[in-house]
Design a protein around this motif. Sequence first.
Motif, PDB file in Angstrom:
ATOM      1  N   SER A 146    -141.704 -22.011-139.184  1.00  0.00           N
ATOM      2  CA  SER A 146    -140.958 -20.889-138.626  1.00  0.00           C
ATOM      3  C   SER A 146    -141.814 -19.633-138.626  1.00  0.00           C
ATOM      4  O   SER A 146    -142.501 -19.321-139.584  1.00  0.00           O
ATOM      5  CB  SER A 146    -139.688 -20.651-139.460  1.00  0.00           C
ATOM      6  OG  SER A 146    -140.019 -20.703-140.834  1.00  0.00           O
TER       7      SER A 146
ATOM      8  N   SER B 238    -139.885 -22.967-128.833  1.00  0.00           N
ATOM      9  CA  SER B 238    -140.019 -22.558-130.228  1.00  0.00           C
ATOM     10  C   SER B 238    -138.667 -22.303-130.871  1.00  0.00           C
ATOM     11  O   SER B 238    -138.530 -22.293-132.079  1.00  0.00           O
ATOM     12  CB  SER B 238    -140.907 -21.314-130.318  1.00  0.00           C
ATOM     13  OG  SER B 238    -140.447 -20.379-129.381  1.00  0.00           O
ATOM     14  N   GLU B 239    -137.639 -22.122-130.027  1.00  0.00           N
ATOM     15  CA  GLU B 239    -136.277 -21.998-130.557  1.00  0.00           C
ATOM     16  C   GLU B 239    -135.799 -23.362-131.031  1.00  0.00           C
ATOM     17  O   GLU B 239    -136.019 -24.374-130.366  1.00  0.00           O
ATOM     18  CB  GLU B 239    -135.325 -21.512-129.443  1.00  0.00           C
ATOM     19  CG  GLU B 239    -135.645 -20.140-128.903  1.00  0.00           C
ATOM     20  CD  GLU B 239    -135.360 -19.064-129.914  1.00  0.00           C
ATOM     21  OE1 GLU B 239    -134.246 -19.065-130.471  1.00  0.00           O
ATOM     22  OE2 GLU B 239    -136.262 -18.234-130.186  1.00  0.00           O
ATOM     23  N   ASN B 240    -135.170 -23.410-132.181  1.00  0.00           N
ATOM     24  CA  ASN B 240    -134.601 -24.645-132.702  1.00  0.00           C
ATOM     25  C   ASN B 240    -135.629 -25.784-132.831  1.00  0.00           C
ATOM     26  O   ASN B 240    -135.285 -26.933-132.728  1.00  0.00           O
ATOM     27  CB  ASN B 240    -133.447 -25.144-131.824  1.00  0.00           C
ATOM     28  CG  ASN B 240    -132.202 -24.328-132.065  1.00  0.00           C
ATOM     29  OD1 ASN B 240    -132.014 -23.796-133.162  1.00  0.00           O
ATOM     30  ND2 ASN B 240    -131.371 -24.202-131.035  1.00  0.00           N
TER      31      ASN B 240
END
Lengths: 311, 335
Positions: free
Chosen positions: B334, B326-328
């Motif tokens: 978001s 889920s990061e980047n």
Amino acid sequence: MIRYTAKRILSGIVTIWFITTATFLAMHAVPGDPLMNDKAVSEEIRRNLEARYGLDKPLSKQYVIFISNMLKGDFGISFTQQNRRVNDIIREHFPVSAILGILAVVIAALGGMLWGALTALYRNRLPDITIMFLVILGISVPGFVFAATGQLALVHLNAMVGTTVLPVAGWGTFTHMLMPALVLGLGTMALLTRLMRTSMIDVMGEDYIRTAHAKGLSAQRIFLRHQLRNAILPVVTVLGPQIAAITTGGFVVEYVFAIPGLGRYFVQAVQQLDYTVIMGTTVFYGAFLVLMVILVDILYGLIDPRVRLST
Amino acid sequence: MTTPILAVRNLAVEFDTFGGVVNAVRDVSFDLHAGQTLAIVGESGCGKSVTVQSLMGLIPTPPGRITKGSARFMDQDLVTTGAQGVRGVHMGMIFQDPMTSLNPTMRIGDQVAETLVVHKQYTRKQAQEAAVSLLARTHIPEPRRRAQQYPFEFSGGMLQRAMIAQALACEPAILIADEPTTALDVTIQAQILELMQSLQKENGMSIILITHDLAVVARMADQVAVMYAGEIVETGSVTDVFYHPAHPYNLGLQQAMPSNRHPDRVLEPIPGSPPDLFSPPTGCGYCARCPHAMTICDSHPPEMSPIDIASTHEARCWLHHELAPSENNPVRPSS
């Protein structure tokens, strides 16, 4: 359309004048004298002819005499065949060549379009391959071979049936015309078949054929209403010169089938340097060719609106 | 939502060529709803034209063939019936180049009237009258005189109007427009699009619009399907697809397009080129060009998955999988 036609006719007249002059000059450039050959005419006739056509005068004078006679519609008297007027020779023998030629062209054009369309529909399959093989034969084998073969076939056919189905040679009825016309038209038919095939295949790939499919038209309707007319255009273009070539070039076939056409007189006249007959037949043939080209141009205009309306 | 007027499921089309079999369309599914406009966008060769042509039964067979899938329209599967009885009547189509898409030796009026004669059994006279009024409806000035003219006497824009008149003659439920404005000037483009919109308002037809012009999509479409390498990679409403790109390819397209809101932004082209459809990739088709590709992308093809339960927004990308980081993650909303 009227302007378009008028333009064609005017340029046709100029063409005929040019043919006339060129033939006149070429004929006189050939060494020899029609009155000096083995079948020498009597001194008296010779003097009469010389006086009438100014043969002892300079070329320019003879040209003027010839042109003025021609404008009156008089091609003169044959130098070698006594008492035969050139007009009569043309009148008697040209219709024979013309009928034969027209029949040959009709056979060639209909056959060419039919076979061409068929080969395009069956592209790369057996009917196409078979027909295209025959087409190559038709284009490369000279006319007299077909003439002799055709005659031989008739002999066998008549022998097999036991009666004369089609006469082997001669002239008179429609049955006499069929085989020579077919033989005469074969080369052209082969040529037109090739042309029609290419043209049909080109048209099949056109966007407007896809549009026609998208409109939900039947394959039959698309073929008849959309493909055929567009595919015929290039075929019609070559039809004019082909008509003239067939009608004037039927000499060999006329000879083999003993048909009293004009071609024979034309060739004979050239051999004997028969001035008036050469001039008469050449100018006549020239005019005929020009007329055919004009007719085809008009026909083309009728088929293709772009030609009709843009000139 | 109501039942779609046209439902395409898992459509695949391939072509035999000298170079081998091309998998032009690999897996295309979409719904078209009554009165709506669906835009199919994608670069050249992505299979968008082939998709709609196969719906209309216009794929030349051979070399082409529909290998699987279905397209349900009015209780009929267009794939098995070859669109017989549907094309021209219930589905009309216009093409990219109006200059070559009309028969050059047939009067415009006759070409428009032809559909009515064939499908509605109109007499020649009735069909001619109807053709003139159709030309008038597509805003061709002096329709009576123009109906007597030939395509070469028309301009490109006028020809496209005539094409539209021809396609709409039988009042079809669906109009398929395959890049209808690509060959036209920009000003004419706007007029043609406007015409299509106003006709849609009048008769409530659905439109499938094929284009690679995102400005046209924004202006015309209700739903958008983004195609890439023979597959639909993202689909959704115009707002979803333009403002919430859910597939890296769509994201790349947005970044490559100039925008009024960020005039100073440097445009970023998508590097590389689409995959070879002679041997389609085993994994995701966009994997080789994707800046966010993961290990799984190269070996396993992603499935079409919903982005948001409440909307029609779907994308074909592993980044939406629950195991994706889920990061980047560029396409995950978001949180």
